[in-house]
Structure formats: structure tokens, C-alpha cells
Scaffold this motif. Structure first.
Motif, PDB file in Angstrom:
ATOM      1  N   LEU A  45       0.831  -1.199   0.000  1.00  0.00           N
ATOM      2  CA  LEU A  45       0.000   0.000   0.000  1.00  0.00           C
ATOM      3  C   LEU A  45       0.865   1.249   0.000  1.00  0.00           C
ATOM      4  N   ASN A  46       1.983   1.212   0.725  1.00  0.00           N
ATOM      5  CA  ASN A  46       2.885   2.352   0.737  1.00  0.00           C
ATOM      6  C   ASN A  46       3.484   2.605  -0.649  1.00  0.00           C
ATOM      7  N   ALA A  47       3.790   1.530  -1.382  1.00  0.00           N
ATOM      8  CA  ALA A  47       4.295   1.692  -2.743  1.00  0.00           C
ATOM      9  C   ALA A  47       3.235   2.311  -3.645  1.00  0.00           C
ATOM     10  N   LEU A  48       1.977   1.960  -3.438  1.00  0.00           N
ATOM     11  CA  LEU A  48       0.891   2.535  -4.236  1.00  0.00           C
ATOM     12  C   LEU A  48       0.668   4.005  -3.885  1.00  0.00           C
ATOM     13  N   ALA A  49       0.897   4.367  -2.631  1.00  0.00           N
ATOM     14  CA  ALA A  49       0.690   5.753  -2.199  1.00  0.00           C
ATOM     15  C   ALA A  49       1.883   6.638  -2.563  1.00  0.00           C
ATOM     16  N   GLY A  50       3.088   6.099  -2.469  1.00  0.00           N
ATOM     17  CA  GLY A  50       4.267   6.832  -2.886  1.00  0.00           C
ATOM     18  C   GLY A  50       4.709   7.951  -1.962  1.00  0.00           C
ATOM     19  N   VAL A  51       4.289   7.918  -0.710  1.00  0.00           N
ATOM     20  CA  VAL A  51       4.666   8.939   0.273  1.00  0.00           C
ATOM     21  C   VAL A  51       5.106   8.229   1.553  1.00  0.00           C
ATOM     22  N   LEU A  98       5.443   6.537   5.254  1.00  0.00           N
ATOM     23  CA  LEU A  98       4.461   5.715   5.963  1.00  0.00           C
ATOM     24  C   LEU A  98       3.590   6.537   6.912  1.00  0.00           C
ATOM     25  N   LYS A  99       4.209   7.464   7.610  1.00  0.00           N
ATOM     26  CA  LYS A  99       3.447   8.253   8.577  1.00  0.00           C
ATOM     27  C   LYS A  99       2.376   9.083   7.879  1.00  0.00           C
ATOM     28  N   THR A 100       2.687   9.607   6.692  1.00  0.00           N
ATOM     29  CA  THR A 100       1.706  10.358   5.906  1.00  0.00           C
ATOM     30  C   THR A 100       0.562   9.451   5.474  1.00  0.00           C
ATOM     31  N   CYS A 101       0.902   8.235   5.036  1.00  0.00           N
ATOM     32  CA  CYS A 101      -0.133   7.267   4.646  1.00  0.00           C
ATOM     33  C   CYS A 101      -1.079   6.974   5.803  1.00  0.00           C
ATOM     34  N   LEU A 102      -0.505   6.653   6.955  1.00  0.00           N
ATOM     35  CA  LEU A 102      -1.307   6.218   8.093  1.00  0.00           C
ATOM     36  C   LEU A 102      -2.138   7.339   8.712  1.00  0.00           C
ATOM     37  N   ALA A 103      -1.866   8.569   8.308  1.00  0.00           N
ATOM     38  CA  ALA A 103      -2.676   9.691   8.793  1.00  0.00           C
ATOM     39  C   ALA A 103      -4.054   9.712   8.135  1.00  0.00           C
ATOM     40  N   GLU A 104      -4.234   8.956   7.041  1.00  0.00           N
ATOM     41  CA  GLU A 104      -5.512   8.914   6.329  1.00  0.00           C
ATOM     42  C   GLU A 104      -6.349   7.734   6.811  1.00  0.00           C
ATOM     43  N   LYS A 105      -7.573   7.991   7.243  1.00  0.00           N
ATOM     44  CA  LYS A 105      -8.427   6.911   7.736  1.00  0.00           C
ATOM     45  C   LYS A 105      -8.740   5.892   6.641  1.00  0.00           C
ATOM     46  N   ILE A 161      -1.997  -7.241  -5.245  1.00  0.00           N
ATOM     47  CA  ILE A 161      -0.922  -7.790  -6.077  1.00  0.00           C
ATOM     48  C   ILE A 161      -0.989  -7.228  -7.488  1.00  0.00           C
ATOM     49  N   LYS A 162      -2.189  -7.208  -8.064  1.00  0.00           N
ATOM     50  CA  LYS A 162      -2.355  -6.697  -9.435  1.00  0.00           C
ATOM     51  C   LYS A 162      -1.995  -5.217  -9.521  1.00  0.00           C
ATOM     52  N   LEU A 163      -2.419  -4.439  -8.525  1.00  0.00           N
ATOM     53  CA  LEU A 163      -2.103  -3.006  -8.518  1.00  0.00           C
ATOM     54  C   LEU A 163      -0.599  -2.770  -8.422  1.00  0.00           C
ATOM     55  N   VAL A 164       0.069  -3.554  -7.588  1.00  0.00           N
ATOM     56  CA  VAL A 164       1.508  -3.384  -7.414  1.00  0.00           C
ATOM     57  C   VAL A 164       2.256  -3.789  -8.682  1.00  0.00           C
ATOM     58  N   HIS A 165       1.879  -4.913  -9.285  1.00  0.00           N
ATOM     59  CA  HIS A 165       2.550  -5.324 -10.523  1.00  0.00           C
ATOM     60  C   HIS A 165       2.345  -4.278 -11.618  1.00  0.00           C
ATOM     61  N   ALA A 166       1.170  -3.663 -11.658  1.00  0.00           N
ATOM     62  CA  ALA A 166       0.920  -2.600 -12.637  1.00  0.00           C
ATOM     63  C   ALA A 166       1.822  -1.398 -12.379  1.00  0.00           C
ATOM     64  N   ALA A 167       1.997  -1.043 -11.104  1.00  0.00           N
ATOM     65  CA  ALA A 167       2.865   0.088 -10.758  1.00  0.00           C
ATOM     66  C   ALA A 167       4.310  -0.197 -11.153  1.00  0.00           C
ATOM     67  N   PHE A 168       4.783  -1.425 -10.887  1.00  0.00           N
ATOM     68  CA  PHE A 168       6.158  -1.762 -11.242  1.00  0.00           C
ATOM     69  C   PHE A 168       6.340  -1.843 -12.751  1.00  0.00           C
ATOM     70  N   ALA A 169       5.289  -2.243 -13.476  1.00  0.00           N
ATOM     71  CA  ALA A 169       5.363  -2.241 -14.938  1.00  0.00           C
ATOM     72  C   ALA A 169       5.506  -0.816 -15.469  1.00  0.00           C
ATOM     73  N   GLU A 170       4.866   0.141 -14.792  1.00  0.00           N
ATOM     74  CA  GLU A 170       4.951   1.555 -15.170  1.00  0.00           C
ATOM     75  C   GLU A 170       6.220   2.215 -14.640  1.00  0.00           C
ATOM     76  N   GLU A 171       6.892   1.510 -13.690  1.00  0.00           N
ATOM     77  CA  GLU A 171       8.132   1.993 -13.080  1.00  0.00           C
ATOM     78  C   GLU A 171       7.949   3.284 -12.290  1.00  0.00           C
ATOM     79  N   ARG A 172       6.775   3.445 -11.715  1.00  0.00           N
ATOM     80  CA  ARG A 172       6.523   4.620 -10.867  1.00  0.00           C
ATOM     81  C   ARG A 172       5.304   4.349  -9.992  1.00  0.00           C
ATOM     82  N   SER A 173       5.264   5.014  -8.844  1.00  0.00           N
ATOM     83  CA  SER A 173       4.109   4.901  -7.975  1.00  0.00           C
ATOM     84  C   SER A 173       2.920   5.647  -8.576  1.00  0.00           C
ATOM     85  N   PRO A 174       1.734   5.065  -8.500  1.00  0.00           N
ATOM     86  CA  PRO A 174       0.549   5.774  -8.997  1.00  0.00           C
ATOM     87  C   PRO A 174       0.100   6.899  -8.072  1.00  0.00           C
TER      88      PRO A 174
END
Length: 345
Positions: free
Chosen positions: A203-209, A211-218, A319-332
């Protein structure tokens, strides 16, 4: 008291490996790091500096050598060592085991300090006759500059317990460096407990920021809680009881994740210690163009579900979202709301 000096080899010395090796060298162990050229150059030119969000900085220039990968025979002809810590990515475990099998003494202890739950078994298959122990690294380490590595989260190392004086000496060396290390009678339970927390890496790879910033969002925390709860149900059905990770039970952690933002912020620092810059290794891998370890995290949950006739739709979608992000070589750069919507629709 200095304690017994060991020869320790770190095989796969990236951020985690360099951090562990630096701790041991600072405690008087003779450490050989085996890894990539860029790490070798940086450390030889700048030394090794370890920072921690809550502890004093450690700077190491003695008791430490760096060699290139063991696949280059001109660089490493033989490894005469008491203990080898394996810190390569999970997908490289079999290759690492085969590379080490022919050059280690039979009485050398090999410890898998890797993500996931099956790496020790993979190593055992690749190096029969050797003592291979499971281990667990609870904290996050990020490179901060040439030869500089920062630990942004807390936790005790864990190693599968056996009756061996070198293992006790290794535990004592970590303690001298300020790092607690537990010898566990049930390392699988410990590893599953860590894996549940490591589901957050994706999830952190999908967010790209951070961890503390991620966890601040409910919504982000809700997505994480839903994913962990799915995995817990599968583990329960399979008869696997994961150990608690950190100071609190997984049930309490799930309740905290579901709190409203204002209340979560009030109690977060008492639940988990994390600094503002900490981020997951999977996000680091994404930005560095490396392969993800998702198949050894969410993938383990999905495989276990399939083995017992269940499904894991949330983990499969991640898993599918992460593989898509790595295929694009950047966090969405997905928001918590977008992640939650994507895994629940």
C-alpha cells in the motif's frame, strides 16, 4: 565486556544488510559485507554511518570489509566465517543458497533475515547439510546518502533458537550495539506476525509517500485493516496463529487502525514509533527499478488461501495493482480513498 568475537558475513548487503553489519562491527565483530559495487564504493570512500530515530549515531570504519558478489570467484574464493546473515530479496534466496553451499564450512550458521515466511526452507533445499535458521527484521532502513543508512521504526530482531554459543554471542553483540534480538522457539509464528504488518509495504508503494503520511488517512488505514483481517481469517482456518508484532496484539492494532483520525493521532506514538521519513522497502524498490517482493508477502496469503480452498480477493487485487505500478516503473500516488475503493469495488 567485549564478549566473544565472531566472523560474520552479510550476504546481500543492501540497506538492511549494511545496517545489521554496521551494528555488529561497532560491537567488535569482524564483518564482511558482500553486495553491489555501488555500496562497496560508497562505504570504502565514506565509511558506514548508521542513524536511528531514537538512538545515537553509529559510525564504523574498523572491523569491516566489503567484497563484491560471491558469484565472482576472483573476488571471493572462500568464506571462512562463523555466521552468515542472508539479506537478499526473497526471489534471490535459491540463487544465494546455491552460491554459498559449496564455499561455507558445514558448521557455519546461516540466518535468513528476509521478508516472508518460506526463505529458510528455500535456503535449506539449496544448501543441504548446513544449519539454516529463520529470522525476522522488524524495522525499516532507508539509504540517506553514500554509506549512510537510517532506521525509522522500532522493534526487536528475532532468530530461530538453537543451542549454540555463537548464536548467543551474536545476540550479545547486537545488544552491545543497542539492538535487542530475541531467540524464538516459534519463528514461523513470528514471521507470520511480521508478514501481516508487511502487507502495508504494498500500500505504501501505491501511495508513494512516507508511511506516517499514509497512516494519517483513515481510508488508507481502513484498506490496510481490511487486508490484514482477510489474511487473519485465512491463517485461522489454516490453523496458524501468528505472534504479536511489537507491543500490542494484532486485534488491538486493527482497532487502532479503524479509529477516527483525531483519536488515531492522539494514541499513535504509544502504539508504534515511526519517524516522518520512514517508508517501505517496496517503495524503495519501485523507485530504484528493482523487482517487488509482493509474491512473498500478499502472495503467501493468496497461496495459503488456495491451499485450503479459500480465496483472498483483497490481497489479489493489491498484487495486481503493485505489478501494474512496477510495470509503469513509478508509484501511482494513490490516496487512501483511491486505494480503498480499488480493493473493495
Amino acid at each position: 565486556m567485549k564478549g566473544k568475537q565472531l566472523n560474520v558475513t552479510i550476504f546481500g548487503a543492501g540497506s538492511i544488510g549494511c545496517y545489521l553489519g554496521g551494528q555488529l562491527a561497532s560491537a567488535g565483530m569482524k564483518v564482511r559485507l558482500i553486495g553491489r559495487e555501488r555500496f562497496k564504493t560508497a562505504i570504502e570512500e565514506n565509511g558506514l554511518t548508521l542513524t536511528h530515530y531514537a538512538r545515537d549515531t553509529i559510525t564504523v570504519r574498523e572491523n569491516l570489509v566489503f567484497d563484491l558478489d560471491v558469484s565472482s570467484p576472483e573476488d571471493v574464493d572462500n568464506i571462512d566465517t562463523d555466521i552468515v546473515l542472508i539479506t537478499v530479496k526473497s526471489q534471490d534466496s535459491e540463487t544465494a543458497g546455491k552460491a554459498l553451499a559449496g564455499i561455507l564450512k558445514k558448521d557455519t550458521i546461516v540466518i535468513s533475515f528476509q521478508n516472508g515466511v518460506g526463505n529458510a526452507e528455500t535456503l535449506k533445499s539449496a544448501m543441504p547439510g548446513h544449519t539454516v535458521l529463520g529470522g525476522m527484521v522488524p524495522f525499516n532502513v532507508t539509504g540517506k546518502g553514500p554509506g549512510q543508512f537510517h532506521c525509522g521504526t522500532e522493534g526487536n530482531l528475532a532468530i530461530e533458537a538453537i543451542d549454540d554459543e555463537n548464536l548467543v554471542a551474536l545476540q550479545a553483540a547486537f545488544a552491545r550495539a543497542g539492538q535487542d534480538c530475541d531467540l524464538s522457539e516459534d519463528i514461523k509464528a513470528v514471521q507470520w506476525g511480521k508478514l501481516l504488518v508487511n502487507l502495508n509495504n504494498a500500500l505504501n508503494a501505491l501511495a508513494g509517500v512516507p508511511l506516517k503520511t499514509c497512516l494519517a488517512e483513515k481510508e488508507y488505514r481502513t484498506a490496510l485493516a481490511n487486508m490484514i483481517e482477510e489474511a487473519l481469517e485465512i491463517l485461522k482456518t489454516a490453523g496458524i496463529k501468528p505472534a504479536n508484532f511489537g507491543k500490542n496484539s494484532i486485534d488491538k492494532t486493527l482497532k487502532v487502525l479503524r479509529l477516527p483520525n483525531w483519536l488515531y493521532r492522539l494514541i499513535m506514538n504509544s502504539i508504534v514509533k515511526i519517524d516522518a521519513s520512514a517508508r517501505s522497502s517496496m517503495l524503495d524498490d519501485l523507485e530504484a527499478g528493482r523487482m517487488p517482493e509482493i509474491d512473498y508477502l500478499q502472495g503467501e496469503v493468496v497461496r495459503l488461501a488456495n491451499d485450503i480452498g479459500m480465496s483472498a480477493p483483497i490481497n489479489e487485487k493489491v498484487i495486481k495493482l503493485v505489478h501494474a505500478a512496477f510495470a509503469e516503473e513509478r508509484s501511482p500516488k494513490m490516496s487512501g480513498r483511491e486505494i480503498l475503493r480499488a480493493i473493495t469495488q
